[in-house]
Design a protein around this motif. Sequence first.
Motif, PDB file in Angstrom:
ATOM      1  N   SER A  72       0.847  -1.179   0.000  1.00 24.87           N
ATOM      2  CA  SER A  72       0.000   0.000   0.000  1.00 24.87           C
ATOM      3  C   SER A  72       0.886   1.233   0.000  1.00 24.87           C
ATOM      4  O   SER A  72       2.026   1.183   0.424  1.00 24.87           O
ATOM      5  CB  SER A  72      -0.949  -0.005   1.202  1.00 24.87           C
ATOM      6  N   GLN A  73       0.327   2.303  -0.479  1.00 25.54           N
ATOM      7  CA  GLN A  73       1.077   3.555  -0.537  1.00 25.54           C
ATOM      8  C   GLN A  73       0.160   4.702  -0.162  1.00 25.54           C
ATOM      9  O   GLN A  73      -1.000   4.730  -0.552  1.00 25.54           O
ATOM     10  CB  GLN A  73       1.622   3.775  -1.943  1.00 25.54           C
ATOM     11  N   LYS A  74       0.708   5.622   0.616  1.00 30.55           N
ATOM     12  CA  LYS A  74      -0.047   6.800   1.032  1.00 30.55           C
ATOM     13  C   LYS A  74       0.824   8.019   0.778  1.00 30.55           C
ATOM     14  O   LYS A  74       1.988   8.049   1.165  1.00 30.55           O
ATOM     15  CB  LYS A  74      -0.395   6.685   2.522  1.00 30.55           C
ATOM     16  N   SER A  75       0.263   9.023   0.108  1.00 27.91           N
ATOM     17  CA  SER A  75       0.995  10.249  -0.191  1.00 27.91           C
ATOM     18  C   SER A  75       0.163  11.447   0.234  1.00 27.91           C
ATOM     19  O   SER A  75      -1.055  11.446   0.075  1.00 27.91           O
ATOM     20  CB  SER A  75       1.290  10.367  -1.688  1.00 27.91           C
ATOM     21  N   SER A  76       0.835  12.435   0.781  1.00 22.34           N
ATOM     22  CA  SER A  76       0.169  13.701   1.076  1.00 22.34           C
ATOM     23  C   SER A  76       0.991  14.817   0.445  1.00 22.34           C
ATOM     24  O   SER A  76       2.211  14.831   0.539  1.00 22.34           O
ATOM     25  CB  SER A  76       0.007  13.907   2.587  1.00 22.34           C
TER      26      SER A  76
END
Length: 173
Positions: A1-5
């Motif tokens: 999974s990947q999360k970017s802000s």
Amino acid sequence: SQKSSTLNYQAGVQYSFDERTRFSVSAGIRDTDTERTSRQTIDFLGLLPNSTTTSVQSSKSSGNVFSANFDHKFDWGSLDISAGRQLTPASTGGQRNTTNFSASLKYNLAERWTSGITATYLLSESAATTAGDTTNNNRTYITLSPNIRWRWTPEINLELSYIYRQQEFESLN
């Protein structure tokens, strides 16, 4: 999974030289924090309890965002030119820089007939680091599109166009 802000700060200005000529420019900074989580489960043929390994990779990137547009209307047609550059997070957890230029020229042949051509150049550069290895994937797109348009009614336009697109791909590692 990947999360970017991503946090983007941008300011711009638009200036009209006269009724026919307009120029706009904007610039800013984009900061991106990306966290990528990988999970791997190993099954020992049901003989031992499953083993799960989790690895988390974090990356921070920041870059500039820039765009400029110029358009001018002539008696015989119009000219639009634009350029831009921006940094965006890539799906690989790295970052992608895109640089684009485009120009569009329209020529009035008659009251209802116009012809034109649009040219676009896009350079997409991406870099990602996985397990200490850096992978670069660069793509270059060049597009040319001539067209001819007939305005049948104010609501209905018929257009014939041809699109030529050249793509180049370069990869390291």
